[in-house]
Enzyme design. Structure first.
Site, PDB file in Angstrom:
ATOM      1  N   LYS A  47       0.824  -1.203   0.000  1.00 11.57           N
ATOM      2  CA  LYS A  47       0.000   0.000   0.000  1.00 11.57           C
ATOM      3  C   LYS A  47       0.863   1.259   0.000  1.00 11.57           C
ATOM      4  O   LYS A  47       1.536   1.567   0.977  1.00 11.57           O
ATOM      5  CB  LYS A  47      -0.929   0.060   1.224  1.00 11.57           C
ATOM      6  CG  LYS A  47      -1.974   1.157   1.014  1.00 11.57           C
ATOM      7  CD  LYS A  47      -2.590   1.681   2.283  1.00 11.57           C
ATOM      8  CE  LYS A  47      -1.789   2.731   2.977  1.00 11.57           C
ATOM      9  NZ  LYS A  47      -1.737   4.029   2.275  1.00 11.57           N
ATOM     10  N   GLU A  51      10.399   0.652  10.133  1.00  8.77           N
ATOM     11  CA  GLU A  51      11.414   1.670   9.865  1.00  8.77           C
ATOM     12  C   GLU A  51      10.736   3.020  10.082  1.00  8.77           C
ATOM     13  O   GLU A  51       9.893   3.424   9.291  1.00  8.77           O
ATOM     14  CB  GLU A  51      11.950   1.500   8.446  1.00  8.77           C
ATOM     15  CG  GLU A  51      13.320   2.105   8.266  1.00  8.77           C
ATOM     16  CD  GLU A  51      13.241   3.526   7.761  1.00  8.77           C
ATOM     17  OE1 GLU A  51      13.161   4.443   8.625  1.00  8.77           O
ATOM     18  OE2 GLU A  51      13.243   3.727   6.555  1.00  8.77           O
ATOM     19  N   CYS A  95      13.944  10.196   6.696  1.00 10.40           N
ATOM     20  CA  CYS A  95      13.960   9.682   8.073  1.00 10.40           C
ATOM     21  C   CYS A  95      15.362   9.740   8.673  1.00 10.40           C
ATOM     22  O   CYS A  95      15.518   9.925   9.864  1.00 10.40           O
ATOM     23  CB  CYS A  95      13.410   8.268   8.117  1.00 10.40           C
ATOM     24  SG  CYS A  95      14.100   7.214   6.844  1.00 10.40           S
ATOM     25  N   GLU A 140      11.132  15.090  15.435  1.00 15.81           N
ATOM     26  CA  GLU A 140      11.384  15.012  13.997  1.00 15.81           C
ATOM     27  C   GLU A 140      10.546  16.070  13.292  1.00 15.81           C
ATOM     28  O   GLU A 140       9.326  16.091  13.422  1.00 15.81           O
ATOM     29  CB  GLU A 140      11.007  13.618  13.484  1.00 15.81           C
ATOM     30  CG  GLU A 140      11.306  13.430  12.021  1.00 15.81           C
ATOM     31  CD  GLU A 140      10.992  12.024  11.523  1.00 15.81           C
ATOM     32  OE1 GLU A 140       9.853  11.556  11.730  1.00 15.81           O
ATOM     33  OE2 GLU A 140      11.882  11.393  10.932  1.00 15.81           O
TER      34      GLU A 140
END
Ligand code: NAI
Ligand code: MG
Length: 487
Positions: A193, A267, A301, A398
């Site tokens: 997906k 992840e 990331c 983040e």
């Protein structure tokens, strides 16, 4: 849309626009789901719009997969696992993977233009990084398919079955390759997906997979939002879940999968330290800092979002960094001279703006080069915060945007302590002339990937993954194969 230089007009020479032609790619008005080797309308009857974040122009209408569609895709993957793909010897699987790799290369321009349109990233990045690396992942794993018995995972490692894979929007095609290539090489079948803001290159990949004549059901690509992702990872017919995305959703998935016997790799986010020592080659380090945080608008990331500068060189490095940032060109992602493209979505832009406001409110000094932003689309200028302390929100959370937080340190021990002072642990960078210091630091940093005198380098042979809130499991290399094998 004109490309906008961040330099002051009149003080530099202007570039002429150099747009890549978008004619190379044909975008359909409407896309369906790729299930059992065919494009089929969703049982929900629903579609949603994906747009070009650089212009807010709608690109296409994409199917929203619901429960019945997920059931069909998982059942089709199960049949392929039991009757076709799962029965093939590795050398036969390899042929299909080589075919996909070559087709990606042959249609590289098409993939690159489509990626930049749907995602907003500069064409020079989609063309030189995303697409070649996606092909490289299929080539690399094709090579492994008939050699799994020699991977150090036992003489006859077995596939797990059906893999349910959910990917994010920052590297749409590349993440599809990271997920599909190792799963297929090891004999699993897949339901993938893509993210709702960037589904188009995965759907083009579905076309490539159909043309490569993989047995129907080996790869199913179903589009939709978070509810489709949740339905897929929660489906009882899935044996292995692989997810790349936010730490928040990663935690939800871990809870959903707990106790089901499904294998899981996550992840997730990061807040990497890029550490510059006083003996580092400064110009090289500045290039590494720029690449570390401004590559892909900082939607990375493993971005080097915390810059740790040794105090004695901090002013000199910051000075050169600012001069370098004034030369970056922000604007039309399809222009070959563009360095900084569009922010992927309104939602992501809101998040960046919120965290930047928090940085100012907490007293850090905000700086950006002079920079006109295009009127339409989602944009954020390259931004540097100095005077940041470890407790600041912008040093802990983040941001996932073109925003750098600069901190300083005096000793290598202090650098290690500050670098490790994060709930994440995905990556880190070290800039120094001393090989012994690189080895010492690499051993002390709690990060899955440590780059030395470079940053954001990727290779399919090199395992990638994190510690702590950055997730677990590795992708790429031998370690990445293990995540798809019962060994
Ligand atoms: P997200 O984690 O919500 O989305 C990633 C993927 O997960 C998408 O395909 C989405 O449809 C799917 N998803 C959403 N909810 C799900 C659920 N409950 N179960 C299964 N799948 C689900 O990330 P989002 O909202 O796009 O971005 C939010 C933040 O996450 C970013 O600002 C960034 O900090 C971080 N992020 C990190 C990424 C990474 O590469 N580690 C990639 C994308 C986002
Ligand atoms: Mg889009």
């Amino acid at each position: 849309m004109a490309s906008v230089s961040t330099t002051t007009p009149g003080t530099d020479w202007e570039y002429a626009p150099a747009p890549e032609s978008r004619e190379i790619v044909t975008i359909q008005r409407e896309y369906n789901l790729f299930v059992d080797g065919q494009f089929v309308p969703p049982a929900t009857g629903e579609h949603f719009t994906t747009l070009n974040p650089a212009s807010e122009e709608p690109l296409a209408s994409v199917a929203q997969a619901g429960e019945a569609d997920i059931d069909k895709a998982v059942a089709s993957a199960r049949t392929a696992y039991e009757t076709s793909w799962g029965q093939l010897p590795g050398r036969e699987r390899a042929k299909y993977l080589y075919r996909i790799a070559r087709a990606i290369q042959e249609r590289a321009r098409e993939f690159a233009v489509l990626e930049s349109l749907d995602n907003g990233k500069p064409i020079k990045e989609s063309r030189d990084v995303d697409v070649p690396l996606a092909a490289a992942h299929f080539f690399y794993h094709a090579g492994w398919a008939d050699k799994l018995g020699y991977a150090g995972l036992g003489p006859d490692p077995r596939p797990l079955g059906v893999a349910g894979q959910v990917i994010p929007w920052n590297f749409p095609l590349l993440m599809a390759a990271w997920k599909l290539a190792p799963a297929l090489a090891t004999g699993n079948t897949c339901v993938l997906k893509p993210a709702e803001t960037t589904p188009l290159t995965a759907l083009l990949l579905a076309e490539v997979i159909a043309e490569a004549e993989l047995p129907p059901g080996t790869v199913n690509i179903i589009t939709g939002d978070g509810s489709t992702g949740a339905g897929l990872v929660g489906h009882p017919g899935v044996n292995k879940v692989a997810f790349t995305g936010s730490t928040e959703v990663g935690k939800q998935i871990q809870a959903a999968v707990a106790g089901t016997g499904k294998r899981l790799t996550l992840e997730l986010g990061g807040k990497a330290a890029n550490v510059v020592f006083d003996d580092a080659p400064i110009d090289q380090a500045v290039e590494g800092i720029v690449n570390g945080i401004f590559f892909n608008q900082g939607h990375v990331c493993c971005a080097g979002s915390r810059l740790l500068l040794q105090e004695s060189v901090a002013d000199a490095v910051l000075d050169r960094l600012k001069r370098r940032l004034a030369t970056l060109r922000l604007g039309d992602p399809l222009d070959k001279n563009t360095d900084i493209g569009a922010i992927n979505s309104r939602q992501q832009l809101d998040k960046i703006e919120g965290l930047v406001a928090a940085g100012e409110a907490e007293g850090a000094q905000r700086w950006s080069p002079p920079c006109r932003l295009p009127a339409k689309g989602y944009w954020f200028p390259p931004t540097v915060f100095s005077g940041v302390s470890q407790s600041h929100k912008i040093a802990r959370e983040e941001i996932f945007g073109p925003v750098l937080a600069v901190l300083t340190f005096r000793t290598p021990e202090e650098a290690v302590a500050k670098a490790n002072n994060t709930p994440y642990g995905l990556s880190a960078g070290i800039w120094t002339e001393k090989g012994s210091r690189i080895l010492w630091m690499a051993g002390k940093l709690r990060a899955g990937v440590v780059w030395a005198n470079t940053y954001n380098r990727f290779d399919p042979a090199s395992p990638f993954g994190g510690y702590q809130e950055s997730g677990f499991g590795r992708e790429g290399g031998r370690a990445g194969l293990a995540a798809y094998l019962d060994a």
